[in-house]
Design an enzyme around this catalytic site. Structure first.
Site, PDB file in Angstrom:
ATOM      1  N   ARG A  34       0.846  -1.198   0.000  1.00 39.34           N
ATOM      2  CA  ARG A  34       0.000   0.000   0.000  1.00 39.34           C
ATOM      3  C   ARG A  34       0.887   1.256   0.000  1.00 39.34           C
ATOM      4  O   ARG A  34       2.124   1.155   0.035  1.00 39.34           O
ATOM      5  CB  ARG A  34      -0.917   0.015   1.230  1.00 39.34           C
ATOM      6  CG  ARG A  34      -0.137   0.209   2.517  1.00 39.34           C
ATOM      7  CD  ARG A  34      -1.067   0.329   3.709  1.00 39.34           C
ATOM      8  NE  ARG A  34      -0.399   0.958   4.819  1.00 39.34           N
ATOM      9  CZ  ARG A  34      -0.647   0.693   6.090  1.00 39.34           C
ATOM     10  NH1 ARG A  34      -1.548  -0.223   6.408  1.00 39.34           N
ATOM     11  NH2 ARG A  34      -0.026   1.351   7.049  1.00 39.34           N
ATOM     12  N   GLY A  35       0.236   2.410  -0.005  1.00 45.74           N
ATOM     13  CA  GLY A  35       0.932   3.690   0.198  1.00 45.74           C
ATOM     14  C   GLY A  35       2.011   3.971  -0.843  1.00 45.74           C
ATOM     15  O   GLY A  35       1.882   3.659  -2.036  1.00 45.74           O
ATOM     16  N   ASP A  55       5.825  -7.544   1.617  1.00 38.67           N
ATOM     17  CA  ASP A  55       5.178  -6.920   2.774  1.00 38.67           C
ATOM     18  C   ASP A  55       4.986  -7.969   3.858  1.00 38.67           C
ATOM     19  O   ASP A  55       5.278  -9.160   3.638  1.00 38.67           O
ATOM     20  CB  ASP A  55       3.839  -6.259   2.376  1.00 38.67           C
ATOM     21  CG  ASP A  55       3.585  -4.978   3.192  1.00 38.67           C
ATOM     22  OD1 ASP A  55       3.476  -5.086   4.431  1.00 38.67           O
ATOM     23  OD2 ASP A  55       3.506  -3.888   2.602  1.00 38.67           O
ATOM     24  N   ASN A  87      11.581   0.560   1.321  1.00 38.82           N
ATOM     25  CA  ASN A  87      10.510   1.540   1.552  1.00 38.82           C
ATOM     26  C   ASN A  87       9.761   1.285   2.852  1.00 38.82           C
ATOM     27  O   ASN A  87       9.214   2.222   3.438  1.00 38.82           O
ATOM     28  CB  ASN A  87       9.534   1.504   0.359  1.00 38.82           C
ATOM     29  CG  ASN A  87       8.201   2.136   0.699  1.00 38.82           C
ATOM     30  OD1 ASN A  87       8.054   3.361   0.688  1.00 38.82           O
ATOM     31  ND2 ASN A  87       7.205   1.319   1.063  1.00 38.82           N
ATOM     32  N   LEU A 109      10.333  12.029  23.769  1.00 33.93           N
ATOM     33  CA  LEU A 109      11.326  11.142  24.383  1.00 33.93           C
ATOM     34  C   LEU A 109      11.012  10.879  25.846  1.00 33.93           C
ATOM     35  O   LEU A 109      11.149   9.761  26.343  1.00 33.93           O
ATOM     36  CB  LEU A 109      12.731  11.753  24.246  1.00 33.93           C
ATOM     37  CG  LEU A 109      13.871  10.893  24.773  1.00 33.93           C
ATOM     38  CD1 LEU A 109      13.978   9.567  24.023  1.00 33.93           C
ATOM     39  CD2 LEU A 109      15.199  11.633  24.702  1.00 33.93           C
ATOM     40  N   ASN A 143       8.308  10.488  27.257  1.00 35.13           N
ATOM     41  CA  ASN A 143       7.239   9.483  27.414  1.00 35.13           C
ATOM     42  C   ASN A 143       7.474   8.227  26.579  1.00 35.13           C
ATOM     43  O   ASN A 143       6.555   7.434  26.389  1.00 35.13           O
ATOM     44  CB  ASN A 143       5.887  10.082  26.980  1.00 35.13           C
ATOM     45  CG  ASN A 143       5.493  11.264  27.830  1.00 35.13           C
ATOM     46  OD1 ASN A 143       5.703  11.234  29.039  1.00 35.13           O
ATOM     47  ND2 ASN A 143       4.956  12.303  27.215  1.00 35.13           N
ATOM     48  N   TYR A 170      11.933   7.930  15.142  1.00 34.53           N
ATOM     49  CA  TYR A 170      11.778   7.966  13.682  1.00 34.53           C
ATOM     50  C   TYR A 170      12.861   8.845  13.045  1.00 34.53           C
ATOM     51  O   TYR A 170      13.505   8.461  12.067  1.00 34.53           O
ATOM     52  CB  TYR A 170      10.387   8.509  13.375  1.00 34.53           C
ATOM     53  CG  TYR A 170       9.992   8.497  11.914  1.00 34.53           C
ATOM     54  CD1 TYR A 170       9.596   7.311  11.289  1.00 34.53           C
ATOM     55  CD2 TYR A 170       9.986   9.677  11.170  1.00 34.53           C
ATOM     56  CE1 TYR A 170       9.210   7.313   9.955  1.00 34.53           C
ATOM     57  CE2 TYR A 170       9.592   9.688   9.845  1.00 34.53           C
ATOM     58  CZ  TYR A 170       9.206   8.494   9.242  1.00 34.53           C
ATOM     59  OH  TYR A 170       8.821   8.503   7.922  1.00 34.53           O
ATOM     60  N   LYS A 227      15.709   7.632  10.355  1.00 31.77           N
ATOM     61  CA  LYS A 227      15.767   8.153   8.981  1.00 31.77           C
ATOM     62  C   LYS A 227      17.071   8.917   8.724  1.00 31.77           C
ATOM     63  O   LYS A 227      17.576   8.922   7.602  1.00 31.77           O
ATOM     64  CB  LYS A 227      14.547   9.036   8.705  1.00 31.77           C
ATOM     65  CG  LYS A 227      13.221   8.263   8.745  1.00 31.77           C
ATOM     66  CD  LYS A 227      13.184   7.173   7.689  1.00 31.77           C
ATOM     67  CE  LYS A 227      11.804   6.557   7.533  1.00 31.77           C
ATOM     68  NZ  LYS A 227      11.748   5.538   6.453  1.00 31.77           N
ATOM     69  N   THR A 261      -0.916  10.181   2.235  1.00 36.85           N
ATOM     70  CA  THR A 261      -1.089   8.726   2.387  1.00 36.85           C
ATOM     71  C   THR A 261      -1.970   8.473   3.607  1.00 36.85           C
ATOM     72  O   THR A 261      -2.368   9.409   4.305  1.00 36.85           O
ATOM     73  CB  THR A 261       0.263   8.008   2.652  1.00 36.85           C
ATOM     74  OG1 THR A 261       0.800   8.514   3.879  1.00 36.85           O
ATOM     75  CG2 THR A 261       1.250   8.203   1.539  1.00 36.85           C
TER      76      THR A 261
HETATM   77  P1  NAI Z   1       2.429   3.024   5.044  1.00 32.89           P
HETATM   78  O1  NAI Z   1       2.293   2.759   6.490  1.00 32.89           O
HETATM   79  O2  NAI Z   1       1.216   3.383   4.248  1.00 32.89           O
HETATM   80  O3  NAI Z   1       3.089   1.733   4.320  1.00 32.89           O
HETATM   81  C1  NAI Z   1       4.213   1.074   4.859  1.00 32.89           C
HETATM   82  C2  NAI Z   1       4.194  -0.365   4.401  1.00 32.89           C
HETATM   83  O4  NAI Z   1       5.339  -0.997   4.997  1.00 32.89           O
HETATM   84  C3  NAI Z   1       2.955  -1.127   4.869  1.00 32.89           C
HETATM   85  O5  NAI Z   1       2.398  -1.871   3.796  1.00 32.89           O
HETATM   86  C4  NAI Z   1       3.502  -2.034   5.959  1.00 32.89           C
HETATM   87  O6  NAI Z   1       2.781  -3.263   6.088  1.00 32.89           O
HETATM   88  C5  NAI Z   1       4.932  -2.262   5.479  1.00 32.89           C
HETATM   89  N1  NAI Z   1       5.783  -2.711   6.570  1.00 32.89           N
HETATM   90  C6  NAI Z   1       5.864  -2.192   7.817  1.00 32.89           C
HETATM   91  N2  NAI Z   1       6.711  -2.912   8.566  1.00 32.89           N
HETATM   92  C7  NAI Z   1       7.178  -3.913   7.777  1.00 32.89           C
HETATM   93  C8  NAI Z   1       8.065  -5.003   7.984  1.00 32.89           C
HETATM   94  N3  NAI Z   1       8.627  -5.218   9.179  1.00 32.89           N
HETATM   95  N4  NAI Z   1       8.327  -5.831   6.950  1.00 32.89           N
HETATM   96  C9  NAI Z   1       7.752  -5.650   5.750  1.00 32.89           C
HETATM   97  N5  NAI Z   1       6.886  -4.633   5.495  1.00 32.89           N
HETATM   98  C10 NAI Z   1       6.601  -3.784   6.503  1.00 32.89           C
HETATM   99  O7  NAI Z   1       3.575   4.112   4.898  1.00 32.89           O
HETATM  100  P2  NAI Z   1       3.886   5.172   3.739  1.00 32.89           P
HETATM  101  O8  NAI Z   1       3.311   6.478   4.112  1.00 32.89           O
HETATM  102  O9  NAI Z   1       3.561   4.597   2.419  1.00 32.89           O
HETATM  103  O10 NAI Z   1       5.482   5.322   3.894  1.00 32.89           O
HETATM  104  C11 NAI Z   1       6.410   4.557   3.134  1.00 32.89           C
HETATM  105  C12 NAI Z   1       7.809   4.991   3.508  1.00 32.89           C
HETATM  106  O11 NAI Z   1       7.954   6.411   3.311  1.00 32.89           O
HETATM  107  C13 NAI Z   1       8.172   4.750   4.980  1.00 32.89           C
HETATM  108  O12 NAI Z   1       9.523   4.377   5.076  1.00 32.89           O
HETATM  109  C14 NAI Z   1       7.931   6.098   5.611  1.00 32.89           C
HETATM  110  O13 NAI Z   1       8.684   6.253   6.780  1.00 32.89           O
HETATM  111  C15 NAI Z   1       8.401   7.025   4.507  1.00 32.89           C
HETATM  112  N6  NAI Z   1       7.877   8.391   4.595  1.00 32.89           N
HETATM  113  C16 NAI Z   1       6.544   8.661   4.429  1.00 32.89           C
HETATM  114  C17 NAI Z   1       6.079   9.972   4.500  1.00 32.89           C
HETATM  115  C18 NAI Z   1       4.636  10.322   4.297  1.00 32.89           C
HETATM  116  O14 NAI Z   1       4.317  11.542   4.307  1.00 32.89           O
HETATM  117  N7  NAI Z   1       3.733   9.394   4.098  1.00 32.89           N
HETATM  118  C19 NAI Z   1       7.001  11.081   4.764  1.00 32.89           C
HETATM  119  C20 NAI Z   1       8.367  10.682   4.907  1.00 32.89           C
HETATM  120  C21 NAI Z   1       8.778   9.384   4.813  1.00 32.89           C
END
Ligand code: NAI
Length: 437
Positions: free
Chosen positions: A209-210, A230, A277, A286, A288, A342, A346, A378
């Site tokens: 997703r996302g 995933d 990703n 921190l 808490n 976080y 990062k 997202t």
């Molecule tokens: P999201 O939460 O929608 O998707 C993350 C995906 O990673 C999910 O499908 C989840 O099941 C999978 N996932 C989590 N832990 C996992 C694991 N241990 N093994 C395999 N898969 C795992 O997140 P989103 O928003 O799509 O973010 C994607 C990346 O972009 C992340 O690294 C996030 O930190 C980064 N990011 C997102 C931002 C945003 O505004 N949405 C801003 C900055 C960075």
């Protein structure tokens, strides 16, 4: 989640009212579509200082944009020859008369030279270009972007220039990207071909997703066979995405100690593109934050990236010409209250990229870069409380949130076979966020 303010300001009364009240004026951004893949208007090529960077004219010709001076959709200012204050003044002289006429969603790309450690005058004025580009990016408006590319050879930067001079880079502004020459092979083919990743295999973690789903979709559009990885709980979504893209689903918790071995076993013929990703947040200040909110974030966002990268490189699972793209965040570059875990994870991704990139290229022929998304629309950002969400959306030069496809297009450029000279870069996809700018 729909950005209602953006829709409102796109109407004539909305534009009038918000202008009167001095509110942000987001312009609808022109993104890539198969029907309209290029910018709508001519390219204007200017030079400040001199001599020009070698090989630029044919690279610009291959963008397919006509050359012209009226209402340019793209302006390239070659400032690689700027060495002192007099030649820096030529930057002003070149852009001052044309900046007003640049089309909406247009692109300004300034080309700079690497800073010369033995010439502090050259270093001063070349560094001055960064402040210039970032300031122009903040004031130019109408969905227009301004970026700086440091280079010594235009041919090695072709994929980068074509990306920045296209609708694919809609949410990338205020960036400084250094392009070297190591890692670039003429035989990698032109930057402009239709299916650059044909015959290549790309694995995207967290792709059910996302942003990860959008990355998988964009790499599949570019011809890659995608492996949608995933967690087991997301198996149904992973299978759905993989089926839609003609790829393969792989359910695996990326924090498993043997995740690298399992990926390698799943892909006996090897892998060309590895996209880290998957990421999670467990926000709390921190004071808490118990250890059980700290460790999983560090483990998913950084520990697993370190372990799987090491394992796959050690096994030779990433083929020569391979690409690794990790996902950082502007929270890791600028810091964010409630996100010490976080932000640390990062920032760690950025450290990994900068350290490993030269060695991975020299020893394995693999580049290592990161994307650092800002506010992207997202499920994660939809859950942010309304007031903070609105602030996050507007606090950037484009006055709106980005879309997952913006991160995906940036990733696809870094994954491109012709991007071998782009290495060790952390590129923000944040509309030039005010955070940490
Ligand atoms: P999201 O939460 O929608 O998707 C993350 C995906 O990673 C999910 O499908 C989840 O099941 C999978 N996932 C989590 N832990 C996992 C694991 N241990 N093994 C395999 N898969 C795992 O997140 P989103 O928003 O799509 O973010 C994607 C990346 O972009 C992340 O690294 C996030 O930190 C980064 N990011 C997102 C931002 C945003 O505004 N949405 C801003 C900055 C960075």
């Amino acid at each position: 989640m729909a950005d209602r303010y953006l829709s409102f300001t796109a109407t004539a009364p909305g534009r009038l009212l918000t202008r009167r009240l001095g509110l942000p004026q987001p312009a609808p951004l022109r993104r890539w579509t198969a029907q309209r893949p290029g910018l709508d208007g001519p390219l204007l090529h200017l030079t400040a200082g001199g001599p020009p960077v070698p090989g630029l004219a044919p690279v610009l010709a291959r963008t397919g944009l006509p050359t012209g001076t009226t209402g340019p959709a793209a302006v390239v200012l070659d400032a690689t020859g700027v060495r002192d204050l007099d030649t820096l003044a030529e930057v002003h002289a070149a852009l001052h008369p044309v900046v007003r006429s640049v089309a909406a969603s247009g692109r300004i790309v300034v080309l700079g030279a690497p800073l010369d450690a033995r010439d502090h005058h050259q270093a001063a004025v070349q560094q001055a270009l960064e402040g210039f580009v970032r300031s122009l990016g903040k004031e130019i408006g109408r969905g227009r972007t301004v970026n700086l590319v440091r280079l010594t050879d235009a041919a090695a930067a072709e994929s980068t220039l074509h990306f920045l001079l296209s609708p694919r880079s809609a949410y990338v502004s205020g960036q400084v990207i250094a392009v070297g020459t190591a890692g670039f092979e003429e035989s990698d083919g032109p930057a402009s071909r239709a299916l650059p990743l044909a015959g290549r295999t790309a694995l995207v973690t967290g792709a059910a997703r996302g942003i990860g789903e959008a990355v998988a979709e964009t790499l599949a559009r570019d011809g890659a066979h995608v492996v949608v990885l995933d967690v087991p709980q997301a198996e149904e979504d992973a299978r759905r995405v993989a089926a839609r893209l003609g790829g393969t689903a792989l359910t695996l918790d990326i924090t498993a100690a043997d995740a690298g071995e399992r990926i390698a076993a799943e892909l006996p013929d090897g892998l060309d593109v590895l996209i880290h990703n998957a990421g999670i947040t467990r926000d709390r200040r921190l004071v808490n934050m118990p250890a059980d909110r700290w460790s999983p974030v560090l483990d998913v966002n950084l520990g697993s990236v370190l372990r799987t990268t090491d394992a796959l490189l050690a096994k030779g699972a990433l083929r020569t010409g391979g690409r690794i793209v990790a996902t950082a965040s502007i929270a890791g570059l600028a810091g964010n209250a409630g996100q010490t875990n976080y932000g640390a994870s990062k920032a760690g991704v950025a450290g990994l990229v900068r350290s490993l990139a030269p060695r991975a290229l020299a020893e394995h022929g693999v580049t290592v870069n990161a994307v650092a998304p800002g506010f992207i629309e997202t499920r994660m950002t939809a859950a942010v409380p309304l007031f903070i969400r609105e602030a996050g959306r507007r606090m950037n030069s484009l006055a709106q949130g980005g879309l997952p496809v913006d991160v995906a297009e940036t990733t696809a450029w870094l994954a491109h076979p012709a991007s071998g000279a782009v290495n060790g870069q952390v590129v923000r996809v944040c509309g030039q966020s005010l955070l940490g700018a």
